[in-house]
Design a protein around this motif. Structure first.
Motif, short mmCIF file in Angstrom:
data_model
loop_
_atom_site.label_atom_id
_atom_site.label_comp_id
_atom_site.label_asym_id
_atom_site.label_seq_id
_atom_site.Cartn_x
_atom_site.Cartn_y
_atom_site.Cartn_z
N UNK A 35 0.82 -1.20 0.00
CA UNK A 35 0.00 0.00 0.00
C UNK A 35 0.87 1.26 0.00
N UNK A 36 1.87 1.29 0.86
CA UNK A 36 2.76 2.44 0.96
C UNK A 36 3.51 2.69 -0.34
N UNK A 37 4.05 1.62 -0.94
CA UNK A 37 4.84 1.76 -2.17
C UNK A 37 3.96 2.18 -3.34
N UNK A 38 2.77 1.59 -3.47
CA UNK A 38 1.89 1.97 -4.60
C UNK A 38 1.43 3.42 -4.47
N UNK A 39 1.18 3.88 -3.23
CA UNK A 39 0.83 5.30 -3.05
C UNK A 39 1.98 6.20 -3.49
N UNK A 40 3.21 5.80 -3.14
CA UNK A 40 4.40 6.57 -3.52
C UNK A 40 4.57 6.60 -5.04
N UNK A 41 4.39 5.45 -5.68
CA UNK A 41 4.53 5.37 -7.14
C UNK A 41 3.49 6.24 -7.85
N UNK A 42 2.27 6.27 -7.31
CA UNK A 42 1.23 7.13 -7.90
C UNK A 42 1.65 8.60 -7.87
N UNK A 43 2.21 9.01 -6.73
CA UNK A 43 2.65 10.40 -6.60
C UNK A 43 3.80 10.73 -7.55
N UNK A 44 4.68 9.74 -7.77
CA UNK A 44 5.83 9.96 -8.64
C UNK A 44 5.44 10.00 -10.12
N UNK A 45 4.22 9.56 -10.44
CA UNK A 45 3.77 9.59 -11.83
C UNK A 45 3.66 11.01 -12.38
N UNK A 46 3.64 12.00 -11.50
CA UNK A 46 3.61 13.39 -11.94
C UNK A 46 4.93 13.78 -12.62
N UNK A 47 6.02 13.08 -12.22
CA UNK A 47 7.34 13.39 -12.77
C UNK A 47 7.84 12.32 -13.75
N UNK A 48 7.42 11.09 -13.53
CA UNK A 48 7.98 9.97 -14.30
C UNK A 48 6.87 9.13 -14.93
N UNK A 49 7.21 8.48 -16.04
CA UNK A 49 6.33 7.50 -16.67
C UNK A 49 6.56 6.17 -15.96
N UNK A 50 5.65 5.76 -15.08
CA UNK A 50 5.83 4.58 -14.24
C UNK A 50 4.71 3.57 -14.50
N UNK A 51 5.10 2.30 -14.69
CA UNK A 51 4.13 1.21 -14.76
C UNK A 51 4.54 0.12 -13.78
N UNK A 52 3.59 -0.30 -12.97
CA UNK A 52 3.85 -1.36 -11.98
C UNK A 52 3.85 -2.72 -12.68
N UNK A 53 4.78 -3.59 -12.28
CA UNK A 53 4.90 -4.93 -12.88
C UNK A 53 5.02 -5.97 -11.76
N UNK A 54 4.30 -7.08 -11.90
CA UNK A 54 4.46 -8.21 -10.97
C UNK A 54 4.65 -9.48 -11.81
N UNK A 55 5.37 -10.44 -11.25
CA UNK A 55 5.56 -11.72 -11.96
C UNK A 55 4.28 -12.53 -11.98
N UNK A 56 3.44 -12.35 -10.96
CA UNK A 56 2.13 -12.99 -10.89
C UNK A 56 1.25 -12.19 -9.93
N UNK A 57 -0.06 -12.32 -10.08
CA UNK A 57 -0.98 -11.59 -9.19
C UNK A 57 -1.12 -12.40 -7.91
N UNK A 58 -0.24 -12.15 -6.95
CA UNK A 58 -0.24 -12.94 -5.72
C UNK A 58 -1.26 -12.39 -4.72
N UNK A 59 -1.53 -13.19 -3.67
CA UNK A 59 -2.64 -12.91 -2.74
C UNK A 59 -2.55 -11.54 -2.09
N UNK A 60 -1.35 -11.12 -1.70
CA UNK A 60 -1.21 -9.85 -0.97
C UNK A 60 -1.73 -8.67 -1.78
N UNK A 61 -1.69 -8.78 -3.11
CA UNK A 61 -2.16 -7.68 -3.96
C UNK A 61 -3.68 -7.54 -3.92
#
Length: 632
Positions: free
Chosen positions: A493-519
């Protein structure tokens, strides 16, 4: 010179003493002679090449003494042992054991029987040599590139309304190339005309760095390729002496990191096999499905309803079966000449009645077999059916299994999924940054070995992401693919919130190897994942075309429930198999030439290290409209 002559005489005498002369008696076979001297037929063929064509009475054969330089060993059959289990123990095939013990196994395998199998070659070095190992020197780092070209030639029969452009596109050729191969079509095509088709496939092999490895006792080329994560072909390229056999103590050249293979050009087109159906010959398809009805009927403690509620494996089988039935119904509607037989197979972890079913039924005219589900049982089925050259499709197993010529793995491997992801990163010229938990060392090591260009974020002493370091790893003006492998939902939760905020400066796409339970934890808003367009590799896609929606609606009408992933696989795998066996060229040639795609799955088989694997996979991402879409 005298000493040299003495050594030569000694070696010659030793060679003669390691052999026995045998005079063939009336009616004797190579198998009987091999059994008598406790060697394999191949040991006899090695010294007597003409014996492969049979032996005549009074012929003299040279027989190696058992244990001298032979590969024969006697195995006593223990209780509950199967031919498949014995074959796996000695790393040979079931068909080989049956050949070596043709007479002994006429009435099947019995407890206490002595059968002969091939054993791995073992070095005869004295123990003192095993204690004093030669120094293994490290080779200088080198970079070597090779281009391997494979040319396939086959024919195409022109059907009504076909065009030169359509045929050329189907096989990945230009119209000019098609006309060059078939000069007679310059003035036009004729229905029934047979055209020559030639396709080329090139692979660029890059070897970066070399190390060395000393062969251990009982290791084989197959086990080494799996252990070192490189193909047998690549091992032979680096060590030409392996063509003469693998021996304990050999020092092999191996790449210090995995060889990278890039497909330069693949002429394998995606086709609609419905357009080339051959309805002139009746085809036979067999499904091995693990219903285990005998166990359910004999279970006095549970009702059938209770089994349906609690038995996940049975539910998986029924879902797959429902999809397969829909494929069979579709084939009937299309008028395809296919007869389908379904066998209920016992499929526990260690036992199966596959061998019994195959022994009691005639499979000589079967065109293809789907199943069983478990890896070990489908391998056993493929080995037992290899004498008929029947393609056996493994429908659900994700495990790496035996490389058998007639076994086809329909589910793409985890390695293939990740390789597809890495290829996408390179295609987009992206900057890759990995945020991987310290507990996920396997993922970290895999990424380092297979995508060394990736940057790795670090965590501070309190276990939080070092934001200053992470932000310095991002690049403006390029897509930044951020791989996330974190097990704690709060940290995600903390990291995804941070990445969303950074999208104002950078082109960011989240990647996972698989959609695991914690997500999927309720604390993590789906809007975080959609805003970051979370991408992941998948063996299947979402339903998107009108035809696919029609299938889903028809399935729901028949079963009162929408098709799940297992049902879609049941339909796709069964329908693909039916269409391929109904091609004039048959299943095997069809998979070597064509890619196909159906409701949720794609089939693009290739032979890798002797195994027939499906490379048909997808990259999917969460979109802002709360749907899942294909990234490519």
């Amino acid at each position: 010179m005298k000493n040299v002559f003495f050594i030569y005489i000694f070696l010659f005498t030793f060679a003669v003493e390691a052999q026995i002369k045998h005079n063939v008696a009336k009616g004797e076979t190579v198998y009987q002679i091999a059994k008598k001297y406790q060697v394999t037929p191949f040991d006899i063929y090695r010294l007597n090449p003409d014996a492969k064509n049979g032996v005549q009475e009074n012929t003299t054969l040279l027989i190696p003494k058992a244990g001298s330089n032979t590969s024969g060993i006697t195995h006593k059959v223990a209780p509950k042992e199967t031919l498949f289990g014995i074959a796996k123990k000695y790393n040979v095939s079931v068909s080989d054991i049956e050949k070596w013990n043709k007479d002994t196994l006429q009435e099947g395998l019995k407890i206490g029987q002595e059968i002969y199998v091939s054993k791995p070659s073992v070095s005869s070095k004295p123990n003192i040599q095993k204690e004093i190992k030669p120094e293994v020197k490290t080779l200088d780092v080198v970079k070597e590139e090779k281009v391997k070209t494979t040319i396939s030639t086959f024919s195409h029969t022109v059907v009504a309304q076909e065009t030169k452009y359509g045929i050329a596109t189907k096989y990945g050729l230009s119209v000019e190339e098609l006309e060059k191969l078939n000069p007679q079509i310059a003035e036009g095509l004729k229905v029934g005309e047979i055209l020559k088709i030639k396709t080329t496939q090139e692979k660029k092999v890059t070897i970066v760095g070399k190390g060395q490895y000393e062969v251990q006792p009982k290791e084989t080329l197959f086990s080494l390729s799996k252990k070192l994560n490189i193909s047998q072909e690549d091992l032979l390229d680096l060590n030409p002496e392996l063509k003469n056999g693998l021996k304990e103590g050999m020092v092999l050249n191996v790449p210090s990191r995995k060889m990278a293979r890039d497909t330069v050009f693949s002429a394998k087109p995606k086709v609609d096999l419905l357009q080339t159906i051959d309805k002139n010959e009746q085809k036979e398809l067999v499904l091995f499905l693990p219903f285990s009805m005998d166990k359910i009927e004999n279970d006095s403690l549970k009702s059938k309803t209770e089994h349906l509620k609690t038995n996940k494996f049975l539910n998986l089988t029924l879902d797959f079966y429902a999809g397969a039935l829909k494929a069979v119904d579709s084939a009937k509607v299309l008028g395809l000449p296919v007869n389908v037989k379904i066998y209920d197979v016992e499929s526990s972890k260690y036992t199966s009645n596959i061998a019994s079913i195959i022994a009691k039924n005639d499979f000589s005219n079967v065109d293809a077999v789907i199943g069983p589900f478990q890896s070990s049982h489908v391998e056993s089925a493929a080995q037992l059916l290899s004498k008929y050259n029947i393609p056996v499709i493994s429908p659900l197993s994700k495990e790496k299994g035996l490389a058998l010529p007639n076994l086809y793995y329909a589910i793409p491997s985890e390695e293939k999924l990740k390789a597809n992801l890495f290829a996408y990163f390179k295609q987009k010229e992206g900057n890759v940054v990995a945020i991987i938990s310290t507990k996920k060392n396997t993922s970290r090591d895999y990424l380092t070995a297979n995508y060394p260009e990736a940057k790795h974020a670090i965590f501070n002493d309190k276990g939080a992401l070092d934001m200053v370091h992470f932000k310095a790893q991002l690049v403006k003006g390029k897509p930044n693919f951020v791989i996330l492998e974190i097990e704690k939902s709060g940290t995600i939760l903390s990291i995804t919130n941070t990445l969303k905020n950074l999208q104002k400066e950078y082109d960011i796409q989240l990647v996972v190897f698989e959609v695991y339970d914690a997500l999927n934890f309720e604390e993590i808003p789906i809007k975080n994942l959609t805003a970051l367009k979370m991408m992941y590799p998948s063996v299947s896609k979402v339903i998107e075309t009108p035809e696919e929606f029609i299938f889903a609606a028809a399935f729901k009408k028949d079963n009162n429930i929408a098709p799940n992933a297992a049902a879609v696989k049941g339909f796709d795998i069964t329908f693909d198999t039916i269409l391929r066996i109904c091609q004039e060229e048959g299943f095997v040639n069809s998979v070597s030439k064509y890619k196909t795609e159906y409701v949720g799955n794609s089939f693009d088989y290739s032979n890798e290290n002797g195994a027939n694997n499906n490379n048909g996979c997808y990259l999917l991402y969460y979109d802002n409209d709360l749907t899942i879409k294909k990234a490519q």
